[in-house]
Design an enzyme around this catalytic site. Structure first.
Site, mmCIF file in Angstrom:
data_model
loop_
_atom_site.group_PDB
_atom_site.id
_atom_site.type_symbol
_atom_site.label_atom_id
_atom_site.label_comp_id
_atom_site.label_asym_id
_atom_site.label_seq_id
_atom_site.Cartn_x
_atom_site.Cartn_y
_atom_site.Cartn_z
ATOM 1 N N ASP A 1 -3.859 3.603 4.041
ATOM 2 C CA ASP A 1 -2.405 3.625 4.021
ATOM 3 C C ASP A 1 -1.933 2.169 4.115
ATOM 4 O OD1 ASP A 1 0.197 4.417 3.897
ATOM 5 O OD2 ASP A 1 0.064 5.919 5.479
HETATM 6 C C1 BGC Z 1 3.191 5.861 3.965
HETATM 7 C C2 BGC Z 1 2.466 6.601 2.871
HETATM 8 C C3 BGC Z 1 2.815 6.020 1.527
HETATM 9 C C4 BGC Z 1 2.530 4.542 1.531
HETATM 10 C C5 BGC Z 1 2.822 3.866 0.209
HETATM 11 C C6 BGC Z 1 3.078 4.368 3.856
HETATM 12 O O1 BGC Z 1 3.927 3.723 4.727
HETATM 13 O O2 BGC Z 1 2.694 6.308 5.216
HETATM 14 O O3 BGC Z 1 2.781 7.957 2.905
HETATM 15 O O4 BGC Z 1 2.105 6.672 0.511
HETATM 16 O O5 BGC Z 1 3.320 3.932 2.528
HETATM 17 O O6 BGC Z 1 4.168 3.807 -0.048
#
Ligand code: BGC
Length: 721
Positions: free
Chosen positions: A265
């Site tokens: 993530d």
């Molecule tokens: C979120 C994810 C997301 C990623 C990319 C993160 O902050 O937890 O769900 O896919 O950002 O945008």
């Protein structure tokens, strides 16, 4: 020709730096600038132009033109001509926005979820997206958590169905089909178990509960063929997911044999330092890589350390090759080596965005996701009403698309005012905000005008809710009542005119006790681009509500987490005979019952559950049982009903949930029509994780019923031999 590209050979021709480049993902903006113009966290890494040219993937970019530009520049600079991968969070639509996932799940309609995801894949692929960070299948029980809006709610089985459906819809049968894109299931694992509903918070869940409720939906997506998985930010039983050997190595790789791409993530590898698990980025990179994380999203662990970790003999280059292979294999499956642009075109993107066909899907989805929580007979409003008052901060607001709306814009959303105007062209419509929806704005100055409007109207629509930014990532709430002075506004309006219905726009279950004397309450969630039209369709009877709650609405926030499928307890006792016994005590003042529970949702018509018949009284490993449920539409409206099937395992070696959904089917019935829905119950459906975490079924008696949580319409018993 490229289809047959030999990836192993290609990898053998790449330098170590080029290989590591394939394992780093940076935001799109970093590729539209030269290295010296880069800002934000990447600036502090002092990244060189040479390295930028090696990066294998990107996330977040505005449109097809940008994608084409970035890809073109990359291919000009990459000696191996390996295309980049383009990823986005296409969560509930790309430009045409359909309801937030929590709302869409309330439709209990996998075919509709499929159609919405197909539409999103079509739009996103035209915009240059190759991979979406969807589905989010985190199992959630605490309405304070802002990301419940992205989930399918509090039932693990429903999360499996909705997650797997999205994977199939996005990916299709053949990933090289340019209208399909790869899916990435997230956030592995148990991100939704955040303590006290505080986003990013610690999760402590026993292995038994993990396997029983939290893990099945990720597994269901893997079984559906999902190509990518994203470990979660949270620590799970003491170890952040990406560093959690049990989760990553034992379960994901060994037991489930996941051989797709693992992506961190956003900055999750960097956060191993903040978690206090890694003293520096070198260690963070080592831990994450050794745990099977292929791509690092937006932190500098791999960029700064992976090459030296290999050169110093800490990490085996063969393992780097394997990670690169997984990434290149996905690129190959997507057909990027044949057409690095995959048909992306700004013209096509714009032609599909909000096109009539897509708006129609979004409108239907918004109608079918809405849940009629209460109706004392005021809805649907008569089409003969002459004067309509729309009151509340959401009466004329287009801020109803919800968090994670990708390229959706508020300006594209139809407001309630616009929807009602179109549905009731001859009516006189007045509008007043009444108050602000912000928690800290306490002015009642607008009340007098709103009350006098309500008094003069034949019908009043109270449009209330939460601002869009009160749910979604990072947005937890400690008080989940309607924020600001909305409860007070509702009281004044209901007193002024009882022919009043509340229409709610929000991203989580709310504690609605304060407005529950409103004669009708229609939950719209954040319905997306066609929200106002859908609300008008439902208010004036052009559509009939059919959504069912997938998360319980508490009476008070202090009841959270509250969920229909909790384990049975010794006190208050829960017996197979008396479903309500469990609510006999506790919580002084409000008891243990939610205000509206899982599975609840009214219609304008009346469904009668006439019969439930079982093909026998016993199930064994060899022999299943069929359950037939006859439902009649005894009302005046043609409408849809979700027939829900629950079981209760009366005795087992571990405490079982007081009830659990095992099957459902949505049917359409004309007035007077009756249909029989047949479900098959198998021994497999009765399995659970015992105290040793073995997946077993145990002989004994079960109650099976139809209705919804705590409301049994028809029930029977059977035995498992
Ligand atoms: C979120 C994810 C997301 C990623 C990319 C993160 O902050 O937890 O769900 O896919 O950002 O945008």
């Amino acid at each position: 020709m490229a289809k047959n590209i030999n990836l192993k050979k290609l990898i053998s021709q790449m330098t170590l730096e080029e290989k590591v480049g394939q394992l780093i993902q940076l935001n799109g903006e970093n590729f539209t600038k030269s290295a010296s113009e880069i800002t934000g966290p990447v600036q502090s890494w002092g990244i060189s132009e040479e390295w930028l040219n090696k990066m294998g993937s990107t996330l977040n970019f505005p449109d097809a033109n940008t994608m084409v530009k970035i890809q073109k520049k990359h291919l000009e600079n990459d000696p191996h001509k390996i295309p980049m991968l383009f990823m986005m969070d296409v969560i509930h639509g790309y430009r045409t926005i359909f309801p937030i996932p929590l709302g869409l799940a309330a439709s209990f309609d996998p075919a509709l979820v499929y159609e919405c995801s197909r539409m999103a894949a079509r739009e996103a692929s035209a915009g240059g997206v190759n991979v979406t960070f969807t589905p989010m299948v985190d199992y959630a029980r605490d309405a304070r958590w802002g990301r419940v809006m992205e989930t399918a709610g509090e039932d693990p089985y429903l999360a499996c169905v909705m997650g797997a459906t999205q994977v199939r819809a996005f990916q299709g049968d053949d990933l090289s089909d340019k209208e399909h894109i790869a899916a990435c299931v997230k956030h592995y694992a148990a991100y939704g178990g955040a303590e006290a509903g505080r986003d990013y918070n610690t999760v402590e869940v026993s292995e038994r509960l993990l396997r029983e409720d939290y893990l099945p939906a990720y597994k269901a997506c893997i079984d559906a063929g999902v190509r990518m998985i994203m470990p979660s930010f949270n620590s799970l039983n003491g170890v952040p997911s990406i560093a959690n050997k049990w989760l990553m190595r034992k379960v994901l790789k060994k037991e489930w044999k996941f051989d797709g791409v693992v992506i961190s993530d956003y900055n999750a590898i960097g956060e191993l330092k903040t978690h206090g698990i890694a003293p520096n980025m070198r260690e963070a990179a080592k831990i994450a890589f050794e745990n099977g994380c292929d791509i690092e999203m937006m932190s500098n662990g791999y960029y700064e350390n992976l090459c030296s970790l290999v050169r110093e003999g800490v990490i085996d280059e063969k393992d780097v090759d394997k990670a690169v292979y997984r990434v290149l294999k996905l690129k190959k499956e997507l057909g990027l080596f044949d057409d690095p642009y995959r048909g992306a075109s700004y013209e096509k993107e714009m032609a599909l965005a909000l096109c009539p066909e897509h708006r129609a899907i979004a409108r239907r989805a918004a109608c079918e996701s809405a849940v009629l929580l209460k109706n004392d007979g005021v809805l649907p409003f008569s089409k003969d009403v002459k004067k309509i008052a729309l009151i509340g901060p959401f009466a004329d607001s287009n801020e109803i698309k919800g968090f994670w709306s990708c390229h959706g814009k508020d300006a594209d959303c139809v407001t309630v005012l616009e929807g009602v105007r179109a549905a009731m062209p001859d009516a006189e419509i007045s509008v007043a905000n009444g108050c602000s929806p912000l928690w800290n704005e306490k002015s009642t100055e607008g009340f007098a005008e709103a009350v006098s409007m309500a008094k003069e109207a034949d019908a009043v629509v109270l449009c209330l809710g939460e601002p869009q930014t009160y749910s979604g990532e990072g947005n937890s709430r400690a008080d989940i009542r309607l924020p600001g002075m909305q409860e007070e506004l509702a009281k004044a309006i209901i007193a002024a005119n009882p022919n009043c219905a509340a229409v709610l726009f929000n991203g989580r279950p709310l504690a609605l006790t304060g407005i529950n004397n409103c004669p009708a309450i229609l939950e719209m969630w954040f319905p997306g681009s066609e929200g106002g039209n859908a609300a008008a369709d439902l208010l004036f009877g052009n559509a009939v509500p059919c959504g069912k709650l997938t998360m319980s609405f508490p009476k008070e926030v202090g009841q959270c987490p509250i969920y229909y499928n909790h384990p049975s307890t010794g006190r208050p006792k829960w017996t197979a005979e008396d479903v309500h016994q469990r609510y006999a005590s506790n919580y002084i003042g409000c008891g243990n019952l939610p205000l509206y529970c899982f599975g609840h949702g009214l219609s304008y018509t009346k469904f009668e559950y006439e019969a439930m018949e079982l093909s026998g009284t016993r199930i064994s490993a060899e022999e299943s049982l069929t359950v037939s449920i006859k439902v009649k539409n005894a009302g005046k409206y043609a409408a849809k009903e979700t027939v829900q099937l629950y079981i209760r395992d009366i005795f087992a070696s571990t405490v079982r949930p007081v009830q659990q959904l095992v099957a459902f089917e949505k049917i359409f019935l004309a007035p007077g029509e009756a249909k029989t829905v047949t479900f098959t119950v198998t021994e497999e459906m009765l399995r659970f994780y015992d105290a040793d975490c073995k997946h077993v079924s145990e002989a004994g008696e079960f109650v099976i019923f139809t209705g919804y949580a705590d409301h049994r319409y028809k029930e029977a018993r059977f035995r498992l031999d």
